[in-house]
Write a protein that holds these residues in place. Structure first.
Motif, mmCIF file in Angstrom:
data_model
loop_
_atom_site.group_PDB
_atom_site.id
_atom_site.type_symbol
_atom_site.label_atom_id
_atom_site.label_comp_id
_atom_site.label_asym_id
_atom_site.label_seq_id
_atom_site.Cartn_x
_atom_site.Cartn_y
_atom_site.Cartn_z
ATOM 1 N N THR A 36 -3.615 -0.108 8.725
ATOM 2 C CA THR A 36 -2.960 1.022 8.069
ATOM 3 C C THR A 36 -3.667 2.322 8.416
ATOM 4 O O THR A 36 -4.871 2.349 8.687
ATOM 5 C CB THR A 36 -2.947 0.838 6.543
ATOM 6 O OG1 THR A 36 -4.291 0.756 6.077
ATOM 7 C CG2 THR A 36 -2.188 -0.410 6.153
ATOM 8 N N GLU B 77 -5.182 4.995 6.981
ATOM 9 C CA GLU B 77 -5.682 5.325 5.657
ATOM 10 C C GLU B 77 -5.720 6.824 5.409
ATOM 11 O O GLU B 77 -5.428 7.289 4.295
ATOM 12 C CB GLU B 77 -7.069 4.713 5.460
ATOM 13 C CG GLU B 77 -7.044 3.186 5.458
ATOM 14 C CD GLU B 77 -8.425 2.590 5.241
ATOM 15 O OE1 GLU B 77 -9.377 3.362 5.012
ATOM 16 O OE2 GLU B 77 -8.535 1.346 5.305
ATOM 17 N N ILE C 116 -2.147 7.972 4.714
ATOM 18 C CA ILE C 116 -1.704 7.477 3.407
ATOM 19 C C ILE C 116 -2.352 8.286 2.284
ATOM 20 O O ILE C 116 -1.689 8.680 1.319
ATOM 21 C CB ILE C 116 -2.033 5.981 3.271
ATOM 22 C CG1 ILE C 116 -1.163 5.161 4.238
ATOM 23 C CG2 ILE C 116 -1.831 5.503 1.836
ATOM 24 C CD1 ILE C 116 -1.554 3.702 4.340
ATOM 25 N N THR D 32 0.933 10.629 1.291
ATOM 26 C CA THR D 32 1.858 9.702 0.660
ATOM 27 C C THR D 32 1.561 9.492 -0.818
ATOM 28 O O THR D 32 0.485 9.808 -1.319
ATOM 29 C CB THR D 32 1.843 8.319 1.357
ATOM 30 O OG1 THR D 32 0.621 7.638 1.038
ATOM 31 C CG2 THR D 32 1.997 8.459 2.857
ATOM 32 N N TYR E 175 1.413 4.098 -2.778
ATOM 33 C CA TYR E 175 0.924 3.007 -1.937
ATOM 34 C C TYR E 175 0.555 1.782 -2.757
ATOM 35 O O TYR E 175 0.866 0.645 -2.374
ATOM 36 C CB TYR E 175 -0.274 3.472 -1.108
ATOM 37 C CG TYR E 175 -0.961 2.343 -0.380
ATOM 38 C CD1 TYR E 175 -0.412 1.811 0.778
ATOM 39 C CD2 TYR E 175 -2.153 1.785 -0.872
ATOM 40 C CE1 TYR E 175 -1.033 0.750 1.436
ATOM 41 C CE2 TYR E 175 -2.772 0.733 -0.220
ATOM 42 C CZ TYR E 175 -2.209 0.218 0.930
ATOM 43 O OH TYR E 175 -2.820 -0.831 1.581
ATOM 44 N N ASN F 95 8.751 2.434 4.627
ATOM 45 C CA ASN F 95 7.421 1.937 4.253
ATOM 46 C C ASN F 95 6.621 1.513 5.472
ATOM 47 O O ASN F 95 5.421 1.814 5.593
ATOM 48 C CB ASN F 95 7.553 0.734 3.303
ATOM 49 C CG ASN F 95 7.963 1.109 1.895
ATOM 50 O OD1 ASN F 95 7.793 2.252 1.472
ATOM 51 N ND2 ASN F 95 8.496 0.143 1.164
ATOM 52 N N LEU G 104 3.059 3.258 6.575
ATOM 53 C CA LEU G 104 1.805 2.498 6.612
ATOM 54 C C LEU G 104 1.000 2.779 7.868
ATOM 55 O O LEU G 104 -0.243 2.782 7.837
ATOM 56 C CB LEU G 104 2.098 0.998 6.525
ATOM 57 C CG LEU G 104 2.513 0.451 5.160
ATOM 58 C CD1 LEU G 104 2.940 -1.003 5.284
ATOM 59 C CD2 LEU G 104 1.380 0.600 4.145
#
Length: 756
Positions: free
Chosen positions: A311, A313, A316, A320, A323, A385, A389
C-alpha cells in the motif's frame, strides 16, 4: 451509388452461426465499412464525409465518446463510427409521402432495423388526436401545439425533458435553461441508464463523477484492467490506445463473462503489419460470472493490504479517509465465497494480484458490465478502493476510466442536464439569467416512466435518442407513454419511439453532426466533451438533408419563445442567431469554461479541470478521497435458471441497428439469439439451434417473456447467458435498479427457458 431502403422487414427466423472470431478489425472491418458507407452515401459522398470525421476542422463522430490524440490519422474513425456517420449522412429520405403510406399501426409492427434504414426525416410531422398516421405540419404550428400542452399542465413537474447523449453542449445548456425557467428539474437523460452508477460512485469517493485519466495516461500505464467492457464493438478506437500501451510495455487484464475478439487480438487497419498479424492484447482473461466483480475486487483489496509494503502509506495518510473501515471489511473477504461469486480459480486471482503488485501505474477501465447491477455503485467504489490503496489516482499513467458511450453524454451532464443539480450550479444559472430555478429534485428515467404510468407526467419531450428502445420493461414503458397527452421527439431518423405515442405526437427533424449549420449570423459550430474531459468544436460539412430542418439550439430557442412568451427575459432569438452568445453565457455559469469561445476556436480544443487528477485534491464531503466498505453482494440464481446480460451486437450502436450480423461472435442474419454455455445448455436440455422463450423472474411475480430465441452454444461463463437489447429489454423489471444510482439492472436478469 447509394442503394434504396428495404421495402419489407428481413426475415430473422433462421440466423446462421459459426465459431466466434479471435481477432478484431483488420481487412474485414475495412471491407464492411466501405460496403455500408457506399450503400448509404455513394462513393463520392463517402470520401467527402469520412475524411472529416474527428478531424480538427471537421465534425465529431456521432458514435462513441472515445477521445482523439493531438495527432490525427487521415482516417480517424473506426468501423462502427463509419456506420454511425453513414446512417446520418445517408441519401435516403423519409418524406410526408412515406408517412401517408405507412400508418402508425404499420410502423408499430416494423423492426428497429427497418425503421432506421428508411433514411432522414425531412419535415416536421404531427399525429393529431384520434389520427391514424402522421401528417406534415409547419414549424410554427408545431411549437404552438407544444405551448398548448405545456401551458395547460397543472404543474411544470408534469412535463419530462429527456436528453440523448448526442446533443451538443450548446443545445443541452439551452434545453436545461428552458426546463428550469419553465419550472422543473425533470431532466432525465441516457446517463441514467448507463454510467449513472459511475457518477454516483466517483462523486462520493473522489469528488467528481468523471474519469481521471487522459489518452496519454493510457499510453504510460504499467497495467490496464478492462472490466465489464467490450472495446472491439463498443469503442473500437480504444483498441489503438491499448495497442500503443502494450507496445510501451503495459500489461492488460480483461474481466468479462464473455471472451471478446477485440481483447484477444487487434488487427490495426492503420498499418500493413497490423492488418496481417495484429497485436495480442490480453495478458490475463478473467472470465467472471455476471455480477461477481465486487467480490473479486474486495478480495484483491484484502490481498493488497495483507502484502507487506504494497500500500502507498504516504498517499493514504495524506489524501484519504476511511482506510480503517475498508481494512476491517476486507479482512472478512473469503476465498471460497469469492470463488463461488466469480467462477474464477485461485491461481487466476493470484496471477491478477501479482500483476497489480508489479504495477506502479494502474488504470481501471469499465462500462455497462459494471454499472447495470443492483450493487453496481458498490462495485465501482471497490474499484476505486484498489486504486487508492496503491496511490493510483493523481499520478501519470494511473486512474479511473469509465468509458462513456454516446459522443457527448458527459458534456450534457456538465451543461446541467441532471435531475438532481448541485445548488451552486442553480445559483450561478439564476444569477446569470435572473430566473428562479426549482430546487426540488426531478425525475430520472425510471422515475419518469413511473410518473407517466401513474398519470403524474403528461408530456414527454425527447431531445434525440430512442426512449422506448433504450428503457427497461418494454410493455410497462410503452403503456406508460400511451397515457400521456403529448410526445415530442427531436430526431434525424425513425425509431421505435415514433410508433409509441401519447394522445398527440410530434416528430421534429433536426440537423445532424454531419450537416452544415447556418444561422442568421453565419455558419455555426457546436462543441462536445469526450470521455476524458476534452472539449472541442464540431463542424458539419454536408448540405442538410432538407431545407425544412432546424438545428437543436434553434428548436429549443423557438420552443422557449412559444411557451414562455414575453414573460421570459432570456434572449432566445439571439441564442438561435449566434451560438457564440450561448457559449458566452456558459462561460459565466459552468466552471472550467471561462473564455469559452476563444478556447473552443483552438483546433485541439481544451481540457476541463479535474482536481483529483490535476492537484490530488478531492472535493468530497471529507475533503479527501474516501475509502468505502459496503457489504459484498453478488446475484444468487435458483436451480434451473441462468443469469442473463443484455448486450449489443457488432452491427449496432446503442439502440440503432445497422445490420443483422454479429461478426465477431459468429452470428449472421438474425438478432433473436441467446448465447448459453454448452455445459449449462446440456443440463437444461437446450440443444444448439433449438428455439426457446426467455422468461424473467423477479420478486414482483410478474411474467415477462421474450419469445422465439435461437439457442447458441457459446463460451460464456458458467451460469450465465447473453442476448441483444432492445429485444430483451422486455425482461428487465422497471423497479429492478442499482442502489443509489437507480440505473436499470440490465446486466443481471434471472431467466428460465420454456419451449418456443
Amino acid at each position: 451509388m447509394a442503394t434504396k431502403p428495404p421495402t419489407g422487414d428481413p426475415v430473422q427466423d433462421a440466423p446462421q452461426v459459426t465459431p466466434p472470431k479471435h481477432a478484431a478489425a483488420g481487412l474485414p472491418a475495412i471491407g464492411h465499412t466501405l460496403r455500408i458507407a457506399q450503400e448509404q452515401m455513394g462513393l463520392a459522398r463517402t470520401a467527402r464525409t469520412l475524411l472529416k470525421v474527428n478531424q480538427k476542422d471537421g465534425f465529431d463522430c456521432p458514435g462513441c465518446a472515445w477521445p482523439e490524440g493531438d495527432k490525427r490519422h487521415t482516417a480517424e474513425f473506426c468501423e462502427n463510427g463509419a456506420k454511425a456517420v453513414a446512417e446520418e449522412a445517408t441519401l435516403r429520405r423519409v418524406t410526408p409521402e412515406f408517412f401517408a403510406a405507412h400508418p402508425l399501426a404499420d410502423l408499430a409492427t416494423r423492426s428497429g432495423y427497418w425503421l432506421g434504414q428508411q433514411g432522414r426525416i425531412t419535415q416536421p410531422m404531427y399525429l393529431p388526436e384520434g389520427g391514424d398516421r402522421y401528417e406534415a405540419i409547419s414549424w410554427e404550428r408545431a411549437f404552438a401545439v407544444i405551448a398548448e400542452e405545456l401551458t395547460a399542465l397543472g404543474s411544470p413537474d408534469e412535463a419530462l425533458f429527456y436528453t440523448s447523449g448526442r446533443t451538443s453542449n450548446e443545445a443541452a445548456f439551452l434545453f436545461q435553461l428552458f426546463a428550469r425557467e419553465f419550472g422543473t428539474n425533470n431532466l432525465p437523460d441516457c446517463s441514467n441508464m448507463c454510467h449513472e452508477s459511475s457518477g454516483s460512485a466517483l462523486t462520493e469517493t473522489i469528488g467528481i463523477g468523471k474519469g481521471s485519466v487522459s489518452l496519454e495516461d493510457l499510453h504510460q500505464a504499467d497495467l490496464i484492467i478492462v472490466a465489464g467492457q467490450n472495446p472491439g464493438t463498443n469503442h473500437p478506437r480504444m483498441l489503438s490506445a491499448l495497442e500503443k500501451a502494450k507496445t510501451a510495455g503495459a500489461k492488460i487484464i480483461s474481466v468479462n463473462p464473455l471472451p471478446e475478439a477485440g481483447m484477444e487480438r487487434f488487427k490495426n487497419p492503420q498499418t500493413p503489419l497490423g492488418m496481417l498479424r495484429g497485436t495480442a492484447l490480453n495478458d490475463l482473461f478473467l472470465q467472471i460470472r455476471i455480477g461477481g466483480d465486487q467480490a473479486l475486487f474486495r478480495l484483491l483489496n484484502k490481498l493488497v493490504i495483507e502484502t507487506e509494503g504494497a500500500t502507498d502509506e504516504a498517499f493514504i495518510r495524506e489524501h484519504t479517509h476511511g482506510y480503517e473501515d475498508l481494512a476491517a471489511a476486507a479482512k472478512e473477504a473469503d476465498w471460497d465465497e469469492t470463488l463461488t461469486a466469480t467462477g474464477l480459480t485461485r491461481p487466476e486471482i493470484e496471477r491478477a494480484l501479482a500483476m497489480i503488485l508489479a504495477s506502479k501505474r494502474t488504470i481501471v477501465c469499465w462500462a455497462m458490465g459494471l454499472t447495470q447491477h443492483k450493487h453496481a455503485v458498490a462495485t465501482i467504489r471497490e474499484v476505486v478502493n484498489l486504486l487508492l490503496l496503491r496511490g493510483n489516482i493523481g499520478r501519470p499513467g494511473a486512474g479511473v476510466c469509465p468509458v462513456r458511450g454516446h459522443s457527448n453524454v458527459q458534456g450534457d451532464r456538465t451543461m446541467g442536464i441532471f435531475e438532481r443539480p448541485a445548488p451552486a450550479f442553480l445559483d450561478a444559472l439564476d444569477k446569470e439569467f435572473g430566473i428562479t430555478s426549482p430546487r426540488g429534485h426531478g425525475y430520472d428515467v425510471v422515475r419518469s416512466i413511473q410518473a407517466m404510468r401513474d398519470g403524474e407526467a403528461k408530456v414527454l419531450f425527447a431531445m434525440g435518442g430512442n426512449f422506448v428502445g433504450a428503457t427497461p420493461d418494454t410493455e410497462v414503458t410503452e403503456a406508460a407513454i400511451r397515457r400521456t397527452a403529448l410526445t415530442v421527439h427531436v430526431s434525424t431518423k425513425l425509431n421505435r419511439s415514433h410508433a409509441v405515442t401519447g394522445r398527440r405526437a410530434l416528430i421534429l427533424p433536426t440537423l445532424g453532426r454531419t450537416d452544415k449549420d447556418v444561422q442568421a449570423s453565419g455558419r455555426q459550430f457546436v462543441t462536445v466533451e469526450d470521455s476524458m474531459g476534452m472539449v472541442h468544436a464540431s463542424r458539419g460539412n454536408l448540405a442538410p438533408a432538407s431545407p425544412h430542418l432546424l438545428s437543436e439550439p434553434a428548436i429549443v430557442a423557438r420552443m422557449a419563445r412559444a411557451v414562455l412568451g414575453s414573460a421570459s427575459a432570456t434572449p432566445w432569438e439571439d441564442f438561435e442567431r449566434d451560438y457564440g452568445a450561448v457559449r458566452d453565457r456558459i462561460a459565466r455559469v459552468v466552471p472550467g469554461f471561462e473564455d469559452f469561445n476563444a478556447r473552443a476556436a483552438r483546433p485541439e480544443g481544451f481540457r476541463l479541470p479535474h482536481a483529483p487528477r490535476d492537484e490530488r485534491r478531492f472535493p468530497t464531503r471529507t475533503g479527501k478521497a474516501n475509502f468505502t466498505a459496503a457489504p459484498v453482494e453478488y446475484p444468487r440464481v435458483p436451480p434451473g435458471r441462468l443469469l442473463l446480460q443484455t448486450l449489443r451486437s457488432h452491427d449496432q450502436y446503442n439502440t440503432t441497428i445497422y445490420g443483422l450480423d454479429d461478426r465477431y461472435r459468429g452470428i449472421t442474419g438474425g438478432r433473436r439469439v441467446v448465447m448459453v454455455n454448452p455445459d449449462d445448455a446440456a443440463e437444461l436440455g437446450l440443444a444448439d439451434g433449438s428455439y426457446t422463450d426467455l422468461v424473467s423472474e423477479w420478486k414482483d411475480g410478474v411474467e415477462r417473456r421474450a419469445p422465439g430465441f435461437r439457442v447458441v452454444h457459446y463460451p460464456t461463463a458458467r451460469g450465465c447467458a447473453a442476448a441483444y437489447y432492445p429485444e430483451t429489454n422486455v425482461l428487465v423489471p422497471l423497479d429492478s435498479t442499482a442502489d443509489t444510482s437507480n440505473t436499470p439492472a440490465s446486466k443481471s436478469v434471472v431467466v428460465r427457458f420454456e419451449p418456443a
